[in-house]
Enzyme design. Structure first.
Site, mmCIF file in Angstrom:
data_model
loop_
_atom_site.group_PDB
_atom_site.id
_atom_site.type_symbol
_atom_site.label_atom_id
_atom_site.label_comp_id
_atom_site.label_asym_id
_atom_site.label_seq_id
_atom_site.Cartn_x
_atom_site.Cartn_y
_atom_site.Cartn_z
ATOM 1 C CG ASN A 13 -1.715 1.246 1.397
ATOM 2 O OD1 ASN A 13 -1.787 2.059 0.475
ATOM 3 N ND2 ASN A 13 -2.329 1.426 2.565
ATOM 4 C CE LYS A 15 0.006 3.347 4.773
ATOM 5 N NZ LYS A 15 0.179 3.448 6.207
ATOM 6 C CG HIS A 103 -5.656 2.103 5.468
ATOM 7 N ND1 HIS A 103 -5.175 3.046 6.338
ATOM 8 C CD2 HIS A 103 -4.640 1.230 5.251
ATOM 9 C CE1 HIS A 103 -3.908 2.767 6.619
ATOM 10 N NE2 HIS A 103 -3.558 1.664 5.978
ATOM 11 C CD GLU A 105 -2.668 5.717 6.768
ATOM 12 O OE1 GLU A 105 -2.677 5.743 5.527
ATOM 13 O OE2 GLU A 105 -1.738 5.186 7.422
ATOM 14 C CD GLU A 175 -3.076 -2.130 7.662
ATOM 15 O OE1 GLU A 175 -2.035 -2.412 7.092
ATOM 16 O OE2 GLU A 175 -3.673 -1.052 7.491
ATOM 17 N N GLY A 181 3.169 2.699 10.686
ATOM 18 C CA GLY A 181 4.138 3.770 10.458
ATOM 19 C C GLY A 181 4.891 4.201 11.707
ATOM 20 C CB SER A 221 5.951 -1.353 11.805
ATOM 21 O OG SER A 221 5.538 -0.031 12.074
HETATM 22 P P1 13P Z 1 3.368 0.700 7.590
HETATM 23 O O1 13P Z 1 3.863 -0.592 7.002
HETATM 24 O O2 13P Z 1 4.067 1.902 7.048
HETATM 25 O O3 13P Z 1 3.342 0.636 9.093
HETATM 26 O O4 13P Z 1 1.833 0.864 7.123
HETATM 27 C C1 13P Z 1 0.958 -0.185 7.301
HETATM 28 C C2 13P Z 1 -0.280 0.116 6.568
HETATM 29 O O5 13P Z 1 -1.031 0.993 6.940
HETATM 30 C C3 13P Z 1 -0.551 -0.642 5.343
HETATM 31 O O6 13P Z 1 -1.843 -0.417 4.890
#
Ligand code: 13P
Length: 263
Positions: A13, A15, A103, A105, A175, A181, A221
């Site tokens: 992903n 983003k 997601h 976010e 997640e 992140g 992560s």
């Molecule tokens: P990270 O791998 O950067 O922690 O992000 C995970 C994520 O949100 C994947 O959709």
């Protein structure tokens, strides 16, 4: 539950990273690093920003690459006065096969509700694509001991009125928001516990047969250094990778986790 029958699925992903030039470069590098055996062993889905999709799709088609094209989001309605939105139907026309939905976010920053997430799943499946449904708890919820309530509640709402076949074909990603992140990963045991609770809940919502077929991912992560331990968990069939998927060499090592196990 043993994961032998379920093909692993590793998803990148991106983003809001990589413009379409950078996207092409990244996919070309990845294609160079991954082998036919890698693609036979794992499904690799790539989820670039909307503006990159056409370029990546053209590259995949022209070079007959084995990556599966994914998107990060879509709107629940087919077309209409929704400035700035993209419908599932448009994505299907670009040969997109997987769409991330719910997601954290999108839920936290853009206010997506359980109801809109459910509607998006309906739209994605109507367009014959596969939803990757994300569920997960905040740090406060984890500390308050409400992880299962939150995660399983999101799951129940998303899967409402979906048929056994529709649930079976989905991918569900656990997640934990505090691990996204942040460099903090749930321990593999911890991720396994929540993911196995998700599988158990699916068996209650649908059937044991459906629960044993559905592919479950962990996200938060994930890196080349922790992938093997995560993939060794019996209920974890794949990972949803953010930051570490932006670097082709790192993401290739993640996709090749099975080779590491044999070191
Ligand atoms: P990270 O791998 O950067 O922690 O992000 C995970 C994520 O949100 C994947 O959709």
């Amino acid at each position: 539950m043993s994961n032998e029958a379920r093909k692993p699925i590793i998803s990148g992903n991106w983003k809001m990273n990589h413009n379409h030039f950078e996207a092409i470069q990244c996919v070309q590098k990845l294609a160079y690093l991954l082998t036919k055996d890698d693609f036979a062993a794992v499904d690799v889905t790539i989820h670039p920003p909307f503006t990159d999709l056409r370029s990546v799709q053209t590259l995949i088609d022209a070079d007959e690459l084995k990556f599966i094209l994914g998107a990060q989001h879509c709107h629940e309605v087919d077309s209409g006065a929704f400035t700035g939105e993209i419908s599932a139907m448009f994505l299907a026309k670009l040969n997109v096969s997987y769409v991330i939905v719910g997601h954290s976010e999108r839920r936290e920053i853009f206010g997506e509700t359980d109801e809109s997430i459910h509607n998006k799943i309906v739209a994605i499946q109507k367009s014959k694509m596969t939803p990757i449904l994300c569920v997960g708890e905040t740090l406060a919820e984890r500390e308050a001991g409400t992880t299962y309530e939150k995660v399983l509640g999101q799951l129940r709402s998303a899967l409402e009125k979906r048929t056994a076949e529709q649930i079976k074909s989905m991918v569900i990603a656990y997640e934990p928001i505090w691990a996204i992140g942040t460099g903090k990963t749930a321990t593999a045991d911890d991720a396994q516990r929540v993911v196995s609770a998700i599988r158990e809940e699916i068996s209650k919502i649908s059937s044991a047969n459906v629960a044993s077929a559905v592919r479950l991912q962990y996200g938060g992560s994930v890196k080349a250094s922790n992938i093997a331990e995560i993939m060794a968990q019996p209920d974890i069939d794949g990972v949803l990778v953010g930051g570490a998927s932006l670097d082709a060499a790192e993401f290739a090592r993640i996709c090749q986790y099975r080779l590491k196990k044999q070191d």
